[in-house]
Design a protein around this motif. Sequence first.
Motif, PDB file in Angstrom:
ATOM      1  N   HIS A   1       4.210   2.033   4.347  1.00 43.55           N
ATOM      2  CA  HIS A   1       2.792   1.633   4.218  1.00 43.55           C
ATOM      3  C   HIS A   1       2.021   2.774   3.454  1.00 43.55           C
ATOM      4  O   HIS A   1       1.998   4.100   3.901  1.00 43.55           O
ATOM      5  CB  HIS A   1       2.183   1.415   5.720  1.00 43.55           C
ATOM      6  CG  HIS A   1       0.990   1.365   5.660  1.00 43.55           C
ATOM      7  ND1 HIS A   1       0.338  -0.078   5.350  1.00 43.55           N
ATOM      8  CD2 HIS A   1      -0.576   1.938   5.845  1.00 43.55           C
ATOM      9  CE1 HIS A   1      -1.109  -0.151   5.431  1.00 43.55           C
ATOM     10  NE2 HIS A   1      -1.425   1.125   5.849  1.00 43.55           N
ATOM     11  N   LEU A   2       1.746   2.628   2.018  1.00 46.84           N
ATOM     12  CA  LEU A   2       0.988   3.486   1.468  1.00 46.84           C
ATOM     13  C   LEU A   2      -0.260   2.949   0.945  1.00 46.84           C
ATOM     14  O   LEU A   2      -0.376   1.713   0.632  1.00 46.84           O
ATOM     15  CB  LEU A   2       1.979   3.814   0.388  1.00 46.84           C
ATOM     16  CG  LEU A   2       3.410   4.428   0.794  1.00 46.84           C
ATOM     17  CD1 LEU A   2       4.201   4.434  -0.535  1.00 46.84           C
ATOM     18  CD2 LEU A   2       3.214   5.888   1.314  1.00 46.84           C
ATOM     19  N   VAL A   3      -1.215   3.898   0.883  1.00 48.76           N
ATOM     20  CA  VAL A   3      -2.742   3.483   0.212  1.00 48.76           C
ATOM     21  C   VAL A   3      -3.099   4.295  -0.984  1.00 48.76           C
ATOM     22  O   VAL A   3      -2.727   5.626  -0.871  1.00 48.76           O
ATOM     23  CB  VAL A   3      -3.706   3.570   1.321  1.00 48.76           C
ATOM     24  CG1 VAL A   3      -5.002   3.466   0.877  1.00 48.76           C
ATOM     25  CG2 VAL A   3      -3.403   2.550   2.650  1.00 48.76           C
ATOM     26  N   VAL A   4      -3.368   3.854  -1.808  1.00 47.86           N
ATOM     27  CA  VAL A   4      -3.600   4.186  -3.218  1.00 47.86           C
ATOM     28  C   VAL A   4      -5.241   4.009  -3.332  1.00 47.86           C
ATOM     29  O   VAL A   4      -5.670   2.863  -3.473  1.00 47.86           O
ATOM     30  CB  VAL A   4      -3.026   3.876  -4.236  1.00 47.86           C
ATOM     31  CG1 VAL A   4      -3.675   4.312  -5.575  1.00 47.86           C
ATOM     32  CG2 VAL A   4      -1.642   4.147  -4.152  1.00 47.86           C
TER      33      VAL A   4
ATOM     34  N   SER B   1      -7.557   6.189 -13.611  1.00 47.39           N
ATOM     35  CA  SER B   1      -7.847   4.544 -13.824  1.00 47.39           C
ATOM     36  C   SER B   1      -6.805   3.649 -13.014  1.00 47.39           C
ATOM     37  O   SER B   1      -6.852   2.331 -12.995  1.00 47.39           O
ATOM     38  CB  SER B   1      -7.246   4.387 -15.439  1.00 47.39           C
ATOM     39  OG  SER B   1      -5.986   4.634 -15.594  1.00 47.39           O
ATOM     40  N   ALA B   2      -6.182   4.373 -12.045  1.00 48.16           N
ATOM     41  CA  ALA B   2      -5.377   3.685 -10.863  1.00 48.16           C
ATOM     42  C   ALA B   2      -6.477   2.693 -10.229  1.00 48.16           C
ATOM     43  O   ALA B   2      -7.418   3.008  -9.645  1.00 48.16           O
ATOM     44  CB  ALA B   2      -4.811   4.604  -9.958  1.00 48.16           C
ATOM     45  N   PRO B   3      -5.926   1.489  -9.877  1.00 47.80           N
ATOM     46  CA  PRO B   3      -6.323   0.386  -9.206  1.00 47.80           C
ATOM     47  C   PRO B   3      -6.406   0.959  -7.446  1.00 47.80           C
ATOM     48  O   PRO B   3      -5.126   1.704  -7.217  1.00 47.80           O
ATOM     49  CB  PRO B   3      -5.477  -0.856  -9.481  1.00 47.80           C
ATOM     50  CG  PRO B   3      -4.398  -0.514  -9.743  1.00 47.80           C
ATOM     51  CD  PRO B   3      -4.530   0.934 -10.571  1.00 47.80           C
ATOM     52  N   GLY B   4      -7.157   0.408  -6.683  1.00 46.25           N
ATOM     53  CA  GLY B   4      -7.028   0.462  -5.423  1.00 46.25           C
ATOM     54  C   GLY B   4      -5.860  -0.218  -4.973  1.00 46.25           C
ATOM     55  O   GLY B   4      -5.853  -1.461  -4.957  1.00 46.25           O
ATOM     56  N   LEU B   5      -4.764   0.160  -4.102  1.00 43.87           N
ATOM     57  CA  LEU B   5      -3.764  -0.523  -3.422  1.00 43.87           C
ATOM     58  C   LEU B   5      -3.424  -0.140  -2.075  1.00 43.87           C
ATOM     59  O   LEU B   5      -3.337   0.816  -1.881  1.00 43.87           O
ATOM     60  CB  LEU B   5      -2.536  -0.391  -4.386  1.00 43.87           C
ATOM     61  CG  LEU B   5      -2.415  -0.492  -5.942  1.00 43.87           C
ATOM     62  CD1 LEU B   5      -1.162   0.024  -6.605  1.00 43.87           C
ATOM     63  CD2 LEU B   5      -2.782  -2.016  -6.037  1.00 43.87           C
TER      64      LEU B   5
ATOM     65  N   ASP C   1       6.199   9.427  -4.008  1.00 42.80           N
ATOM     66  CA  ASP C   1       6.030  10.198  -5.144  1.00 42.80           C
ATOM     67  C   ASP C   1       5.310   9.215  -6.226  1.00 42.80           C
ATOM     68  O   ASP C   1       4.150   9.674  -6.692  1.00 42.80           O
ATOM     69  CB  ASP C   1       7.046  10.822  -5.746  1.00 42.80           C
ATOM     70  CG  ASP C   1       7.077  11.476  -7.064  1.00 42.80           C
ATOM     71  OD1 ASP C   1       6.343  12.737  -7.011  1.00 42.80           O
ATOM     72  OD2 ASP C   1       7.277  11.026  -7.895  1.00 42.80           O
ATOM     73  N   ALA C   2       5.726   8.100  -6.360  1.00 42.71           N
ATOM     74  CA  ALA C   2       4.895   7.153  -7.367  1.00 42.71           C
ATOM     75  C   ALA C   2       3.666   6.925  -6.976  1.00 42.71           C
ATOM     76  O   ALA C   2       2.620   7.122  -7.849  1.00 42.71           O
ATOM     77  CB  ALA C   2       5.805   6.127  -7.455  1.00 42.71           C
ATOM     78  N   ALA C   3       3.425   6.574  -5.578  1.00 36.75           N
ATOM     79  CA  ALA C   3       2.191   6.180  -5.114  1.00 36.75           C
ATOM     80  C   ALA C   3       1.318   7.562  -5.231  1.00 36.75           C
ATOM     81  O   ALA C   3       0.102   7.264  -5.685  1.00 36.75           O
ATOM     82  CB  ALA C   3       2.041   5.792  -3.679  1.00 36.75           C
TER      83      ALA C   3
ATOM     84  N   GLY D   1      -7.931  -1.501  -2.145  1.00 36.53           N
ATOM     85  CA  GLY D   1      -8.322  -2.690  -2.327  1.00 36.53           C
ATOM     86  C   GLY D   1      -7.395  -4.073  -2.347  1.00 36.53           C
ATOM     87  O   GLY D   1      -7.962  -5.036  -1.981  1.00 36.53           O
ATOM     88  N   THR D   2      -6.274  -3.752  -3.065  1.00 35.59           N
ATOM     89  CA  THR D   2      -5.386  -4.899  -3.153  1.00 35.59           C
ATOM     90  C   THR D   2      -4.241  -4.911  -2.557  1.00 35.59           C
ATOM     91  O   THR D   2      -3.442  -3.671  -2.644  1.00 35.59           O
ATOM     92  CB  THR D   2      -5.189  -4.975  -4.731  1.00 35.59           C
ATOM     93  OG1 THR D   2      -6.342  -5.341  -5.433  1.00 35.59           O
ATOM     94  CG2 THR D   2      -4.102  -6.286  -5.090  1.00 35.59           C
TER      95      THR D   2
END
Length: 235
Positions: free
Chosen positions: A193-196, A180-184, A170-172, A200-201
């Motif tokens: 394993h989660l991708v935001v 404004s979220a960074p790529g994670l 849920d947080a991801a 990128g990071t």
Amino acid sequence: MDQSDVTALLVNEQTDRLMTTAASLTDEDVRGASLCEGWSRGHVLAHVARNAEGIARAARAATTGSGEAMYAGQAERDAEIEAGARRSARELVDDVRHTAAELAPYLEAIHPHELKDVTFERTPGGERVYAARLPFMRLREVVIHHIDLDAGFGFEDIGNDDLSELFLRDAAKRLGATPSAPGLTIDTAEGDHLVVGDGGTDVTGPRAGMLRWLLRQDGRDVTSEDALPELPKGF
């Protein structure tokens, strides 16, 4: 475990855990700082009580068509929390206990699979939210704000792997919906394993530490080859 699997029983169990911690607080304790920036423990407890009332209004709207919004407005909500935060520890605990008890039958009447297309307004004319999420929304408030009391119950103490995984997903997801979220790329010791965004990071660590970083910007237990990116607050 999905959000639709959250039951009133699970909410009640976690509420009991919160009440045990809250009942141990003194008047001095509730004036002390919480993990929510700018809020005392009293603010957190007042918010949990007002949230119970808001969830109850939303549940009535979903099940009876009453048309009620969850909150009258953001300013009104904030004012109620500010006023409540000044009360004694006993008054705050009684407020949380009373409002949770009043909410319980409304949550028991919520059957997410029957309400998948039903929505309610968070504030009049504002964002519409799916009613099927109400039990999960209350559970998240109870557990995360229990941690925010900073009184001996932490992310490591959630004690339910399915539940902590649900909170992490849920947080991801909410972070990913923030402009404004960074790529994670998030990898935990438990195998999540989660991708935001663009991923990128790379960030690694235990699930509890990842939740602490994502939800409260405390990165003590997570690592990245680069500096940890700054996260938006309140997403």
